[in-house]
Design a protein around this motif. Structure first.
Motif, mmCIF file in Angstrom:
data_model
loop_
_atom_site.group_PDB
_atom_site.id
_atom_site.type_symbol
_atom_site.label_atom_id
_atom_site.label_comp_id
_atom_site.label_asym_id
_atom_site.label_seq_id
_atom_site.Cartn_x
_atom_site.Cartn_y
_atom_site.Cartn_z
ATOM 1 N N LEU A 141 0.636 -1.235 0.098
ATOM 2 C CA LEU A 141 0.159 -0.067 0.129
ATOM 3 C C LEU A 141 0.885 1.324 -0.232
ATOM 4 O O LEU A 141 0.646 2.239 -0.651
ATOM 5 C CB LEU A 141 -1.078 0.147 1.292
ATOM 6 C CG LEU A 141 -2.131 -0.957 1.387
ATOM 7 C CD1 LEU A 141 -2.945 -0.940 2.574
ATOM 8 C CD2 LEU A 141 -3.072 -0.776 0.032
ATOM 9 N N LEU A 142 1.934 1.209 0.797
ATOM 10 C CA LEU A 142 2.737 2.412 0.976
ATOM 11 C C LEU A 142 3.409 2.665 -0.631
ATOM 12 O O LEU A 142 3.594 3.973 -1.237
ATOM 13 C CB LEU A 142 4.199 2.276 1.707
ATOM 14 C CG LEU A 142 3.686 2.656 3.172
ATOM 15 C CD1 LEU A 142 4.785 2.453 4.128
ATOM 16 C CD2 LEU A 142 3.384 4.341 3.235
ATOM 17 N N VAL A 143 3.985 1.613 -1.169
ATOM 18 C CA VAL A 143 4.482 1.576 -2.552
ATOM 19 C C VAL A 143 3.395 2.119 -3.459
ATOM 20 O O VAL A 143 3.916 3.321 -4.397
ATOM 21 C CB VAL A 143 4.972 0.496 -3.038
ATOM 22 C CG1 VAL A 143 5.373 0.401 -4.694
ATOM 23 C CG2 VAL A 143 6.284 -0.187 -2.358
ATOM 24 N N LEU A 144 2.169 1.748 -3.377
ATOM 25 C CA LEU A 144 1.086 2.566 -4.149
ATOM 26 C C LEU A 144 0.736 3.802 -3.885
ATOM 27 O O LEU A 144 0.725 4.506 -4.758
ATOM 28 C CB LEU A 144 -0.184 1.618 -4.107
ATOM 29 C CG LEU A 144 -1.142 1.566 -5.311
ATOM 30 C CD1 LEU A 144 -0.420 0.632 -6.218
ATOM 31 C CD2 LEU A 144 -2.459 0.732 -4.517
ATOM 32 N N TYR A 145 0.964 4.088 -2.652
ATOM 33 C CA TYR A 145 0.747 5.422 -2.351
ATOM 34 C C TYR A 145 1.728 6.606 -2.693
ATOM 35 O O TYR A 145 1.515 7.650 -3.552
ATOM 36 C CB TYR A 145 0.805 5.572 -0.805
ATOM 37 C CG TYR A 145 0.752 7.130 -0.030
ATOM 38 C CD1 TYR A 145 -0.330 7.661 -0.040
ATOM 39 C CD2 TYR A 145 1.772 7.465 0.424
ATOM 40 C CE1 TYR A 145 -0.520 8.988 0.429
ATOM 41 C CE2 TYR A 145 1.894 8.550 0.967
ATOM 42 C CZ TYR A 145 0.618 9.800 0.809
ATOM 43 O OH TYR A 145 0.734 10.831 1.359
ATOM 44 N N TYR A 146 3.066 6.094 -2.602
ATOM 45 C CA TYR A 146 3.954 7.014 -3.005
ATOM 46 C C TYR A 146 4.097 6.998 -4.632
ATOM 47 O O TYR A 146 4.601 8.158 -5.475
ATOM 48 C CB TYR A 146 5.551 6.199 -2.679
ATOM 49 C CG TYR A 146 5.898 6.739 -1.586
ATOM 50 C CD1 TYR A 146 6.178 8.129 -1.152
ATOM 51 C CD2 TYR A 146 6.231 5.882 -0.239
ATOM 52 C CE1 TYR A 146 6.651 8.661 0.263
ATOM 53 C CE2 TYR A 146 6.282 6.152 1.109
ATOM 54 C CZ TYR A 146 6.783 7.759 1.316
ATOM 55 O OH TYR A 146 7.150 8.139 2.345
ATOM 56 N N SER A 147 3.655 5.850 -5.254
ATOM 57 C CA SER A 147 3.807 5.964 -6.834
ATOM 58 C C SER A 147 3.027 7.233 -7.480
ATOM 59 O O SER A 147 3.008 7.278 -8.328
ATOM 60 C CB SER A 147 3.283 4.610 -7.455
ATOM 61 O OG SER A 147 1.873 4.606 -7.277
ATOM 62 N N PHE A 148 1.847 7.683 -6.637
ATOM 63 C CA PHE A 148 1.172 8.733 -7.059
ATOM 64 C C PHE A 148 1.551 10.174 -6.748
ATOM 65 O O PHE A 148 0.905 11.156 -6.755
ATOM 66 C CB PHE A 148 -0.388 8.561 -6.462
ATOM 67 C CG PHE A 148 -1.112 7.393 -7.197
ATOM 68 C CD1 PHE A 148 -1.333 7.496 -8.497
ATOM 69 C CD2 PHE A 148 -1.565 6.279 -6.486
ATOM 70 C CE1 PHE A 148 -2.166 6.603 -9.200
ATOM 71 C CE2 PHE A 148 -2.035 5.039 -7.118
ATOM 72 C CZ PHE A 148 -2.544 5.395 -8.508
ATOM 73 N N GLN A 149 2.847 10.266 -6.194
ATOM 74 C CA GLN A 149 3.357 11.509 -5.727
ATOM 75 C C GLN A 149 4.339 11.979 -6.643
ATOM 76 O O GLN A 149 5.204 10.980 -7.144
ATOM 77 C CB GLN A 149 3.864 11.321 -4.564
ATOM 78 C CG GLN A 149 2.949 11.343 -3.391
ATOM 79 C CD GLN A 149 3.492 11.479 -2.015
ATOM 80 O OE1 GLN A 149 4.750 11.493 -1.721
ATOM 81 N NE2 GLN A 149 2.811 11.633 -0.758
#
Lengths: 355, 269
Positions: free
Chosen positions: B27-35
């Protein structure tokens, strides 16, 4: 089930014993007492005898930790797990750390030995007035070559690398700033250039070098150059002097078009707990005799003017590692170009590697 | 009733582990990928991924992973087959597995010496009259070393599958007049396909994201998705783009898992 429980109990008991032992050991070494100093430096970048001397003189216990890249160091300080008292970042990282508010200002009244530093290395653009940092070592980026394997060929400019006879012979540093900077310098542009057209030109120029490039490596190239496996390498002056002492056929040159001038500097990060001891340590490292001893061990170039008189003459007079002021005037310090430009540099570098 | 509660109790460590060390990081990876680079929400990273440079990188990663898997399989199957026929097969198997206990970095450094201009490989080539070649920093050495590193993981599942094979099937095929090739094609291979699939999975997926060998053995001339992630995180410090590449890597892995998934329909002893 019973066996499992027994196993769990044993594990917990062993852990508890280890925990007690560790805290005991720490107490006996003074680690949990107040008078310690945590130094965070590059690997193999200090004479261990100097640390012993400092401990003896001040009674402060030094905890020494190492890192292998500015970025890794900065991330660790940002996260604040360990309270580092002194760190040794490179110049562009100091700008970044300042922006992120990770540094404490230095108290110059506690650093009387600051007067020993050569004035041309003071008050540099990355830290005006040396408010946060004191130079530790400095150096250049250039070409190391094995003239014996190259039929006596010598180098004095980046342009020489494009010689068709050098097919598949050159090993580059695996670093975007260094290699893009080399491309820019070979076209007589600044290595801090951010003009997209100039960068594209530099990229095209580098691509035309590709047939001569054998590999892009990190620290491994020291090993390969020293053993004679590789005959031309682009590297930092300090690494060059280290491998030249292992292989006499090697020589080092700073190309005439210009190159990078870099500084590693001592700073006190925000995480520091023992600010007083940190100042003592920095001042101790600036002592001429200590700096001379440390320089002989590390073999990089010292910015300490007073230390030069305590060092072997052939080391001080070596123009390759203590270049004249007129040469250093042509060299440039990396500026912090900001995330976006850095990303562009990296994109081009990645494309160059894939060619 | 009590049985059920204790069973639920046992699942607690598993659930905690999965939640903290598998689901939360993804989930963290997914979150960062949208930044984007300034930490604002955006889709720029995903747009960047579909530019020629990253697509080319993805293709080359797949190509090398495919080559590594294929070559490893070609060597592993006969080896595994031979192993099952040996007298002390467990001992021989152990000898093949032992090198995989040595740290990858040490093995990579060893190959720097072996493949060097004055290394053992070239000395050998000289003695047999071929003459010394540049081995280090070539595609060949990269694929060779990768195959060497992954081959034990390919041999193990195939060995297990072959070892479990009921020998009476082979006798039956023989009695019914099947040639050795037909027996292999119609009986042995279909019955061990699960082992082959498992081996390919364990090889192909890590091979997609190899990054240390690309620098040490291929001299950064081979760029895989793993190398790109490393560079985005450690050098550019663009965690968003690094995460986006990681998201695609995760997606590719799921696709591969489903494509080669072993369906447990046949219950075998």
């Amino acid at each position: 089930m019973k066996q499992l429980m027994r196993l769990a109990v044993v594990i917990i008991a062993v852990s508890a014993i280890l925990l007690v032992t560790i805290s005991r050991l720490n107490v006996s070494q003074g680690y949990s007492g107040g008078n310690t100093l945590t130094v965070y430096n590059w690997g193999d970048y200090i004479d261990p005898a100097v640390i012993d001397a400092f401990e003896k003189e001040t009674g402060i216990t030094v905890i020494y930790e190492t890192f292998d890249s500015n970025e890794a160091m900065m991330t660790k300080i940002q996260q604040g797990g360990t309270s580092y008292d002194v760190a040794v970042p490179s110049e562009y990282t100091i700008e970044k750390m300042q922006e992120e508010d990770l540094l404490l200002p230095l108290d110059h009244s506690k650093l009387p030995n600051l007067k020993n530093i050569d004035s041309r290395f003071m008050d540099l653009p990355f830290d005006p007035g040396n408010e946060y940092s004191v130079p530790y070592f400095w150096g250049t980026v250039g070409i190391v070559y094995n003239s014996k394997q190259l039929d006596g060929m010598t180098f004095d400019s980046w342009a020489d690398l494009w010689d068709p006879s050098l097919e598949n012979k050159i090993v580059l540093i695996d670093g975007a700033r260094e290699i893009m900077g080399m491309g820019l310098n070979s076209l007589y542009y600044s290595l801090n250039d951010t003009d997209p057209d100039h960068l594209q030109e530099a990229y095209d120029k580098l691509v035309s070098l590709k047939p001569n490039v054998r590999a892009l490596l990190g620290d491994e190239n020291k090993l390969l150059m020293a053993s004679g496996e590789v005959s031309i390498g682009i590297t930092w002056s300090g690494d060059a002097s280290e491998i030249m002492s292992e292989n006499e056929d090697l020589d080092y040159v700073v190309p005439e078009e210009g190159s990078n001038l870099w500084f590693d500097n001592m700073v006190i990060p925000k995480t520091a707990k023992n600010v007083d001891a940190a100042h003592k340590f920095i001042n101790f490292m600036l002592d001429p005799k200590i700096a001379a001893q440390n320089t002989e061990y590390v073999s990089y170039s010292t910015p300490n003017k007073e230390a030069l008189q305590y060092m072997p003459e052939e080391m001080v007079n070596d123009e390759r590692f203590y270049p004249s002021p007129e040469l250093t005037d042509r060299l440039e310090v990396y500026e912090n170009l900001g995330q976006e430009n850095l990303a562009h540099y990296n994109e081009l570098f990645l494309k160059f590697k894939m060619e | 009733m009590e049985n059920k509660t204790t069973r639920n109790l046992y699942t607690i460590p598993y659930v905690i582990w999965i939640a903290f060390f598998v689901i939360a990081p993804i989930l963290l990876v997914l979150y960062y990928s949208f930044q984007d680079i300034n930490g604002d929400f955006s889709l720029t990273n995903y747009r960047n991924f579909f530019t020629p440079i990253y697509l080319e990188m993805t293709l080359s990663s797949f190509w090398y992973a495919f080559l590594i898997t294929l070559i490893a399989l070609l060597f592993a199957y006969p080896t595994a087959y031979l192993l099952t026929k040996l007298k002390h097969k467990q001992l021989w198997l152990l000898l093949i597995i032992v090198p995989s206990w040595i740290n990858l970095l040490l093995k990579a450094y060893a190959f720097l010496g072996i493949f060097g201009t004055y290394g053992m490989a070239n000395t050998f080539l000289e003695t047999i009259g071929i003459g010394s070649k540049q081995l280090l920093f070539t595609d060949f050495s990269f694929v060779f070393v990768s195959v060497y590193i992954f081959i034990p993981f390919m041999i193990l599942p195939i060995f297990n599958a072959l070892d479990k094979l009921n020998p009476t099937y082979l006798d039956a095929a023989n009695d019914l007049g099947a040639s050795r090739w037909t027996t292999f094609r119609r009986i042995v291979f279909p019955l061990t396909i699960d082992g082959v699939k498992a081996g390919c999975q364990i090889t192909f997926i890590p091979a997609l994201s190899l990054f240390m060998l690309t620098r040490l053995i291929a001299g950064s001339q081979v760029i895989t998705l793993g190398t790109a992630i490393e560079q985005q995180f450690l050098v550019t410090q663009n965690w968003g783009m690094g995460s986006t590449i990681a998201v695609f890597l995760i997606i590719f892995m799921f696709i591969i898992m489903f494509a080669t998934g072993t369906k447990r329909r046949r219950a075998r002893g």
